[in-house]
Write a protein that holds these residues in place. Structure first.
Motif, PDB file in Angstrom:
ATOM      1  N   ARG A   2       0.834  -1.191   0.000  1.00 51.09           N
ATOM      2  CA  ARG A   2       0.000   0.000   0.000  1.00 51.09           C
ATOM      3  C   ARG A   2       0.872   1.245   0.000  1.00 51.09           C
ATOM      4  O   ARG A   2       1.798   1.369   0.783  1.00 51.09           O
ATOM      5  CB  ARG A   2      -0.891  -0.013   1.235  1.00 51.09           C
ATOM      6  CG  ARG A   2      -2.002   1.009   1.172  1.00 51.09           C
ATOM      7  CD  ARG A   2      -3.013   0.695   2.223  1.00 51.09           C
ATOM      8  NE  ARG A   2      -4.144   1.569   2.120  1.00 51.09           N
ATOM      9  CZ  ARG A   2      -5.236   1.429   2.832  1.00 51.09           C
ATOM     10  NH1 ARG A   2      -5.353   0.430   3.649  1.00 51.09           N
ATOM     11  NH2 ARG A   2      -6.233   2.274   2.702  1.00 51.09           N
ATOM     12  N   ILE A   3       0.586   2.210  -0.873  1.00 54.88           N
ATOM     13  CA  ILE A   3       1.404   3.409  -1.026  1.00 54.88           C
ATOM     14  C   ILE A   3       0.548   4.636  -0.750  1.00 54.88           C
ATOM     15  O   ILE A   3      -0.541   4.774  -1.300  1.00 54.88           O
ATOM     16  CB  ILE A   3       1.972   3.508  -2.467  1.00 54.88           C
ATOM     17  CG1 ILE A   3       2.750   2.243  -2.812  1.00 54.88           C
ATOM     18  CG2 ILE A   3       2.823   4.735  -2.637  1.00 54.88           C
ATOM     19  CD1 ILE A   3       3.948   2.003  -1.939  1.00 54.88           C
ATOM     20  N   GLN A   5      -0.886   8.305  -1.180  1.00 56.94           N
ATOM     21  CA  GLN A   5      -1.012   9.053  -2.426  1.00 56.94           C
ATOM     22  C   GLN A   5      -0.170  10.312  -2.467  1.00 56.94           C
ATOM     23  O   GLN A   5       0.093  10.862  -3.517  1.00 56.94           O
ATOM     24  CB  GLN A   5      -2.489   9.399  -2.662  1.00 56.94           C
ATOM     25  CG  GLN A   5      -3.339   8.140  -2.862  1.00 56.94           C
ATOM     26  CD  GLN A   5      -2.785   7.247  -3.966  1.00 56.94           C
ATOM     27  OE1 GLN A   5      -2.678   7.678  -5.109  1.00 56.94           O
ATOM     28  NE2 GLN A   5      -2.414   6.024  -3.635  1.00 56.94           N
ATOM     29  N   LEU A  10       5.156  10.950  -8.870  1.00 62.34           N
ATOM     30  CA  LEU A  10       4.816   9.629  -9.394  1.00 62.34           C
ATOM     31  C   LEU A  10       5.436   9.431 -10.766  1.00 62.34           C
ATOM     32  O   LEU A  10       5.259  10.260 -11.659  1.00 62.34           O
ATOM     33  CB  LEU A  10       3.297   9.464  -9.461  1.00 62.34           C
ATOM     34  CG  LEU A  10       2.566   9.553  -8.119  1.00 62.34           C
ATOM     35  CD1 LEU A  10       1.056   9.545  -8.337  1.00 62.34           C
ATOM     36  CD2 LEU A  10       2.968   8.396  -7.228  1.00 62.34           C
ATOM     37  N   GLN A  34       5.991  -8.274  -6.871  1.00 62.76           N
ATOM     38  CA  GLN A  34       5.922  -7.286  -5.785  1.00 62.76           C
ATOM     39  C   GLN A  34       7.312  -7.019  -5.214  1.00 62.76           C
ATOM     40  O   GLN A  34       7.524  -6.943  -4.005  1.00 62.76           O
ATOM     41  CB  GLN A  34       4.969  -7.754  -4.682  1.00 62.76           C
ATOM     42  CG  GLN A  34       3.526  -7.797  -5.127  1.00 62.76           C
ATOM     43  CD  GLN A  34       2.540  -7.778  -3.976  1.00 62.76           C
ATOM     44  OE1 GLN A  34       2.893  -7.992  -2.830  1.00 62.76           O
ATOM     45  NE2 GLN A  34       1.281  -7.516  -4.286  1.00 62.76           N
ATOM     46  N   PRO A  37       8.060  -0.949  -4.995  1.00 65.21           N
ATOM     47  CA  PRO A  37       6.835  -0.245  -4.574  1.00 65.21           C
ATOM     48  C   PRO A  37       6.098   0.367  -5.753  1.00 65.21           C
ATOM     49  O   PRO A  37       6.706   1.007  -6.612  1.00 65.21           O
ATOM     50  CB  PRO A  37       7.347   0.835  -3.618  1.00 65.21           C
ATOM     51  CG  PRO A  37       8.777   1.011  -3.945  1.00 65.21           C
ATOM     52  CD  PRO A  37       9.281  -0.316  -4.437  1.00 65.21           C
ATOM     53  N   SER A  39       1.813   1.624  -7.280  1.00 63.53           N
ATOM     54  CA  SER A  39       0.407   1.904  -6.985  1.00 63.53           C
ATOM     55  C   SER A  39      -0.419   1.692  -8.242  1.00 63.53           C
ATOM     56  O   SER A  39       0.039   1.970  -9.353  1.00 63.53           O
ATOM     57  CB  SER A  39       0.248   3.354  -6.510  1.00 63.53           C
ATOM     58  OG  SER A  39      -1.122   3.697  -6.433  1.00 63.53           O
ATOM     59  N   ARG A  40      -1.656   1.186  -8.055  1.00 61.11           N
ATOM     60  CA  ARG A  40      -2.612   1.077  -9.156  1.00 61.11           C
ATOM     61  C   ARG A  40      -3.814   1.978  -8.910  1.00 61.11           C
ATOM     62  O   ARG A  40      -4.880   1.795  -9.488  1.00 61.11           O
ATOM     63  CB  ARG A  40      -3.111  -0.361  -9.304  1.00 61.11           C
ATOM     64  CG  ARG A  40      -2.063  -1.380  -9.701  1.00 61.11           C
ATOM     65  CD  ARG A  40      -2.718  -2.729  -9.929  1.00 61.11           C
ATOM     66  NE  ARG A  40      -1.761  -3.801 -10.082  1.00 61.11           N
ATOM     67  CZ  ARG A  40      -1.239  -4.181 -11.240  1.00 61.11           C
ATOM     68  NH1 ARG A  40      -1.584  -3.548 -12.341  1.00 61.11           N
ATOM     69  NH2 ARG A  40      -0.380  -5.167 -11.290  1.00 61.11           N
ATOM     70  N   ALA A  41      -3.661   2.966  -8.054  1.00 61.34           N
ATOM     71  CA  ALA A  41      -4.796   3.777  -7.614  1.00 61.34           C
ATOM     72  C   ALA A  41      -5.508   4.461  -8.766  1.00 61.34           C
ATOM     73  O   ALA A  41      -6.703   4.709  -8.709  1.00 61.34           O
ATOM     74  CB  ALA A  41      -4.332   4.806  -6.588  1.00 61.34           C
ATOM     75  N   THR A  42      -4.815   4.804  -9.837  1.00 60.58           N
ATOM     76  CA  THR A  42      -5.434   5.504 -10.965  1.00 60.58           C
ATOM     77  C   THR A  42      -5.792   4.569 -12.107  1.00 60.58           C
ATOM     78  O   THR A  42      -6.161   5.023 -13.188  1.00 60.58           O
ATOM     79  CB  THR A  42      -4.485   6.593 -11.488  1.00 60.58           C
ATOM     80  OG1 THR A  42      -3.283   5.974 -11.957  1.00 60.58           O
ATOM     81  CG2 THR A  42      -4.148   7.593 -10.393  1.00 60.58           C
ATOM     82  N   ARG A 270      -3.961  -7.221   4.109  1.00 61.12           N
ATOM     83  CA  ARG A 270      -4.920  -6.833   3.057  1.00 61.12           C
ATOM     84  C   ARG A 270      -5.945  -7.920   2.779  1.00 61.12           C
ATOM     85  O   ARG A 270      -6.793  -7.764   1.896  1.00 61.12           O
ATOM     86  CB  ARG A 270      -4.157  -6.507   1.769  1.00 61.12           C
ATOM     87  CG  ARG A 270      -3.239  -5.302   1.876  1.00 61.12           C
ATOM     88  CD  ARG A 270      -2.717  -4.883   0.510  1.00 61.12           C
ATOM     89  NE  ARG A 270      -1.794  -5.856  -0.039  1.00 61.12           N
ATOM     90  CZ  ARG A 270      -0.470  -5.832   0.141  1.00 61.12           C
ATOM     91  NH1 ARG A 270       0.069  -4.885   0.877  1.00 61.12           N
ATOM     92  NH2 ARG A 270       0.308  -6.753  -0.408  1.00 61.12           N
ATOM     93  N   GLU A 291      -1.038   2.560   5.788  1.00 63.00           N
ATOM     94  CA  GLU A 291      -0.602   3.887   5.354  1.00 63.00           C
ATOM     95  C   GLU A 291       0.662   4.308   6.101  1.00 63.00           C
ATOM     96  O   GLU A 291       0.821   4.040   7.279  1.00 63.00           O
ATOM     97  CB  GLU A 291      -1.710   4.918   5.596  1.00 63.00           C
ATOM     98  CG  GLU A 291      -2.882   4.774   4.637  1.00 63.00           C
ATOM     99  CD  GLU A 291      -3.868   5.912   4.768  1.00 63.00           C
ATOM    100  OE1 GLU A 291      -3.654   6.799   5.633  1.00 63.00           O
ATOM    101  OE2 GLU A 291      -4.862   5.905   4.032  1.00 63.00           O
TER     102      GLU A 291
END
Length: 296
Positions: A2-3, A5, A10, A34, A37, A39-42, A270, A291
């Motif tokens: 988990r990263i 934001q 980025l 993995q 580090p 993120s796939r948030a977007t 998770r 976080e």
């Protein structure tokens, strides 16, 4: 993994490949394992540069310095959900719970890999001040574990009709104290101060409760009438909530964040199994679990 934001600039896959001087295909392979580090948030792969730099530093091989790596030990505060997760995740960490301050001291001395703490600072703040004081170095990371509900544990059904700390003090009920430097003891001092009281106003049980489980056992066995503890530790005991959003964090050195023990724990954190366990125990808010709160 988990990263946060707001971690840093980025980078795209192409940019991080150029930054590390490897092919994009190599980056995709590292993501699938993995090993870096991301993120796939977007909806697409992004790489926070600050955490990539931290990961790169952790992979750097240095000449032998005679300083041994920390032993695989979790030290610090007792937390039922965390201790269960450490066992279930296969992290391989032994558990040594003698309070939040002790955990930070063990981490600072190189006698533990991971520490857990919930040290209130007043004004709703937790942990960051004590972490900076005990671990002033530039390589410390604080990772959020959970918000927890603390309150008074009593015998089942609260047969003594305890209404709060002022009532406990006025009636001379036997209170199970915690070890000096424990987060629960610090919280107790703050709660007593709000009532115009100190720990000296309490009639304490003959011995100190060493952990959440020990506190519950003392009350079940009639060694104490009540004590300050977690909703998650109450089980069939009575519980009077006093603080609904206490902050519990994990503290470690940056070099160990990407190590197998911590990554195994965070990967398990998770899972649906951990969410189900948190709901079963009660008194946990794990919305922000994982976080990064502080990265020195």
């Amino acid at each position: 993994m988990r990263i946060p934001q707001d971690a840093a600039t980025l980078m795209t896959t192409a940019e991080v490949a150029d930054y590390l001087r490897v092919k994009e295909r190599t980056i995709y392979e590292m993501v699938s394992r993995q090993q870096i580090p991301f993120s796939r948030a977007t909806g697409k792969l992004l790489f926070p540069r600050r955490l990539v730099d931290a990961w790169l530093e952790a992979q750097t091989e240095l000449p032998a310095t005679g300083i041994a790596p920390p032993p695989p030990i979790y030290a610090g505060s007792s937390d039922p959900l965390l201790e269960w997760a450490l066992r279930q995740s296969g992290a391989g960490l032994a558990v040594l719970t003698h309070g939040s301050t002790h955990g930070l001291e063990e981490l600072a001395a190189g006698r533990a890999l991971l520490a857990g703490c919930h040290l209130p600072e007043g004004g709703g703040s937790y942990n960051l001040g004590p972490v900076r004081r005990h671990l002033p170095g530039p390589d410390i990371v604080v990772i959020h574990w959970a918000r927890r509900t603390q309150g008074l544990l009593t015998a089942p059904g609260n047969p003594l009709a305890i209404t709060g700390l002022a009532d406990v003090a006025a009636r001379g009920l036997r209170f199970a104290a915690r070890t000096p430097g424990a987060g629960s003891q610090r919280l107790l001092d703050l709660l007593l101060a709000q009532e115009g009281l100190t720990a000296e106003n309490l009639t304490t049980a003959p011995r100190i409760a060493e952990s959440q489980a020990d506190l519950a056992a003392m009350i079940e066995m009639g060694e104490a009438d009540c004590g300050l503890g977690l909703r998650a530790a109450a089980g069939a005991l009575g519980f009077l909530p006093l603080v609904a959003d206490e902050c519990f964090d994990l503290v470690l050195r940056r070099r160990d964040y990407f190590g197998p023990a911590v990554q195994a724990l965070l990967a398990f954190a998770r899972s649906d199994a951990l969410r189900a366990r948190a709901a079963h125990l009660g008194g946990y808010d794990i919305t922000a679990l994982g976080e990064v709160r502080f990265n020195a």
